[in-house]
Structures are given as C-alpha cells and as structure tokens.
Motif scaffolding. Structure first.
Motif, short mmCIF file in Angstrom:
data_model
loop_
_atom_site.label_atom_id
_atom_site.label_comp_id
_atom_site.label_asym_id
_atom_site.label_seq_id
_atom_site.Cartn_x
_atom_site.Cartn_y
_atom_site.Cartn_z
N TYR A 159 0.81 -1.22 0.00
CA TYR A 159 0.00 0.00 0.00
C TYR A 159 0.85 1.27 0.00
N ILE A 160 2.01 1.22 0.63
CA ILE A 160 2.84 2.44 0.71
C ILE A 160 3.24 2.92 -0.68
N ILE A 161 3.56 1.99 -1.57
CA ILE A 161 3.94 2.39 -2.93
C ILE A 161 2.73 2.97 -3.66
N ARG A 162 1.55 2.42 -3.42
CA ARG A 162 0.34 3.01 -4.02
C ARG A 162 0.18 4.46 -3.57
N LEU A 163 0.40 4.71 -2.28
CA LEU A 163 0.31 6.08 -1.79
C LEU A 163 1.37 6.98 -2.43
N PHE A 164 2.56 6.41 -2.65
CA PHE A 164 3.61 7.19 -3.34
C PHE A 164 3.17 7.54 -4.76
N ILE A 165 2.54 6.59 -5.44
CA ILE A 165 2.05 6.83 -6.81
C ILE A 165 1.00 7.94 -6.79
N TYR A 166 0.07 7.86 -5.84
CA TYR A 166 -0.97 8.91 -5.75
C TYR A 166 -0.33 10.26 -5.44
N TYR A 167 0.67 10.26 -4.57
CA TYR A 167 1.37 11.50 -4.23
C TYR A 167 2.02 12.09 -5.49
N LYS A 168 2.68 11.24 -6.25
CA LYS A 168 3.36 11.71 -7.47
C LYS A 168 2.34 12.25 -8.48
N GLU A 169 1.24 11.54 -8.64
CA GLU A 169 0.22 11.99 -9.60
C GLU A 169 -0.49 13.26 -9.13
N ALA A 170 -0.50 13.50 -7.80
CA ALA A 170 -1.10 14.73 -7.29
C ALA A 170 -0.30 15.96 -7.71
N GLU A 171 0.99 15.76 -8.01
CA GLU A 171 1.82 16.87 -8.47
C GLU A 171 1.33 17.43 -9.80
N TYR B 49 10.88 9.85 -8.18
CA TYR B 49 10.56 8.75 -9.10
C TYR B 49 9.25 9.02 -9.82
N SER B 50 9.16 8.55 -11.06
CA SER B 50 7.92 8.72 -11.82
C SER B 50 6.88 7.71 -11.33
N SER B 51 5.61 7.99 -11.63
CA SER B 51 4.55 7.07 -11.21
C SER B 51 4.71 5.72 -11.91
N ASN B 52 5.20 5.72 -13.14
CA ASN B 52 5.40 4.44 -13.85
C ASN B 52 6.53 3.63 -13.21
N ALA B 53 7.61 4.30 -12.84
CA ALA B 53 8.72 3.61 -12.16
C ALA B 53 8.25 3.04 -10.83
N LEU B 54 7.40 3.77 -10.13
CA LEU B 54 6.86 3.29 -8.85
C LEU B 54 5.95 2.08 -9.05
N ARG B 55 5.18 2.08 -10.14
CA ARG B 55 4.32 0.91 -10.43
C ARG B 55 5.17 -0.34 -10.65
N ILE B 56 6.26 -0.18 -11.37
CA ILE B 56 7.16 -1.32 -11.60
C ILE B 56 7.79 -1.75 -10.28
N TRP B 57 8.26 -0.78 -9.50
CA TRP B 57 8.90 -1.09 -8.21
C TRP B 57 7.93 -1.79 -7.26
N ASN B 58 6.65 -1.47 -7.35
CA ASN B 58 5.62 -2.07 -6.51
C ASN B 58 5.55 -3.59 -6.71
N GLU B 59 5.90 -4.06 -7.90
CA GLU B 59 5.80 -5.49 -8.19
C GLU B 59 6.97 -6.30 -7.62
N VAL B 60 8.04 -5.61 -7.23
CA VAL B 60 9.19 -6.32 -6.65
C VAL B 60 8.76 -7.05 -5.37
N ALA B 61 7.95 -6.40 -4.54
CA ALA B 61 7.47 -7.05 -3.31
C ALA B 61 6.64 -8.28 -3.64
N THR B 62 5.85 -8.21 -4.72
CA THR B 62 5.05 -9.36 -5.14
C THR B 62 5.94 -10.54 -5.50
N ILE B 63 7.00 -10.26 -6.23
CA ILE B 63 7.94 -11.32 -6.64
C ILE B 63 8.60 -11.95 -5.42
N ILE B 64 9.02 -11.12 -4.46
CA ILE B 64 9.64 -11.65 -3.24
C ILE B 64 8.64 -12.50 -2.46
#
Length: 197
Positions: free
Chosen positions: A37-49, A133-148
């Motif tokens: 969820y924290i990365i989702r919040l980061f994405i929303y924060y970035k898109e709020a810019e 970081y861009s919102s797209n980079a954050l979306r990709i980074w969000n999947e790293v936790a899924t892989i782990i």
C-alpha cells in the motif's frame, strides 16, 4: 515410555512453535500489506503533483499524512515483529539453517529488507516535500514485493529441491507477466488520455 514431565515438555514446545509460527505469519502478512500500500500512496502523491492548485497541494498533504501513519504504525512495527518471530522460529528449529530452501529463502528475505529500506528512502523524500521517481517507475517497483512474496511462499511450501527450483522458474515467469501487465496498463492509460484530449 516417556515420563509425564517429558511428554508435557514436548507438548509445550510444540504449542510454543505453533503460536510463534502463527504470529510470524500474521506479521509477515501485515508487513507485506504495508509495503504494497505504501507504494500506491507514493504513486498517488506523485500523480497529485500534476493536479491544478489548490487540489494538488491538498492531495499531496493528505497522501503524505496517510503514508506516515501507514509507515510508522503498521509497516515498520510489522517488519520488526515478523523478524523477531522468524528468529524465534529458527531458535526452535535450528536444523532449518542446514536446508538449501531456507538459505535461499533467507536470501529473498535480505532482498525484502533492502526493498523495505528503499521504500523508507522514498518516504523520507515525501517528508521533505518531493518524490524523484515517476509514477510508472513506482508501479514497476511495486511489483518487486510481489515477486519476493511469491518466492518466499514457494520456498516454504515446496521444500524439496525439485519443487523450489520449479518455484523459482515460476517466479521468473510471474515477473515477466507482471512487467508485461504494467506495460499494457501504461499503454491503455496513454490511449485513454489521448482519446480525452
């Protein structure tokens, strides 16, 4: 024939193991929930810019507050408690440290700690009022936790050597599918915004 005290001792150790294992699973679950969820919040924060004022500033302030509460009330305590109960389990079952699957799992756990720390660095950026970081980079980074998560679950459930090898191969496959899904999502969003213009 066991003495009564010895049997009671074995029952106590078995119950201790089950309680500790249950608590470990609970806090691993809440830790991952926080990381997802924290990365989702980061994405929303970035898109709020990209929002017009005053909406952008209001949203950024709200997402920063939500991030702070999630990070310090759920995610960090869960990481500490999951690690504490994991160490306790290894104390109760020290022979696990001789198993290949456990050593590989601990390697993934190390990656999880590094991932957690990278999220902490991003959180600190938000505290300072920016996120590089861009919102797209954050979306990709969000999947790293899924892989782990996939890796750790496969390694724990499929302990035999052939099972975890197929599990790791499966993780690579899941990674490829996730990356393709992110690319497809980005293309769909770009097309929708193009159609709206």
């Amino acid at each position: 024939i066991y003495e009564i005290g010895e049997v009671e001792g074995r029952v106590y150790i078995a119950m201790e193991y089950l309680y500790v294992k249950s608590l470990h699973i609970i806090f691993v679950t809440t830790w991952f929930a926080g990381l997802f969820y924290i990365i989702r919040l980061f994405i929303y924060y970035k898109e709020a810019e990209e929002k017009e004022e005053p909406a952008g500033s209001i949203l950024k302030k709200q997402y920063a507050l939500m991030s702070k509460r999630l990070w310090y009330i759920i995610t960090w305590p869960s990481a500490v408690l999951a690690s504490l109960f994991a160490a306790w389990l290894l104390y109760l079952q020290p022979f696990w440290l001789e198993a290949n699957w456990m050593l590989i799992k601990l390697g993934f756990v190390l990656l999880l700690y590094l991932y957690h720390w990278s999220c902490h660095v991003m959180y600190k950026q938000i505290e300072a009022g920016y996120l590089k970081y861009s919102s797209n980079a954050l979306r990709i980074w969000n999947e790293v936790a899924t892989i782990i998560l996939f890796a750790c679950v496969f390694l724990v459930v499929l302990k035999n050597s052939l099972g975890w090898i197929f599990g790791i191969v499966g993780i690579v496959g899941v990674s490829v599918i996730l990356m393709l899904g992110i690319k497809l999502y980005k293309n769909i969003r770009a097309k929708k915004s193009w159609d709206q213009d």
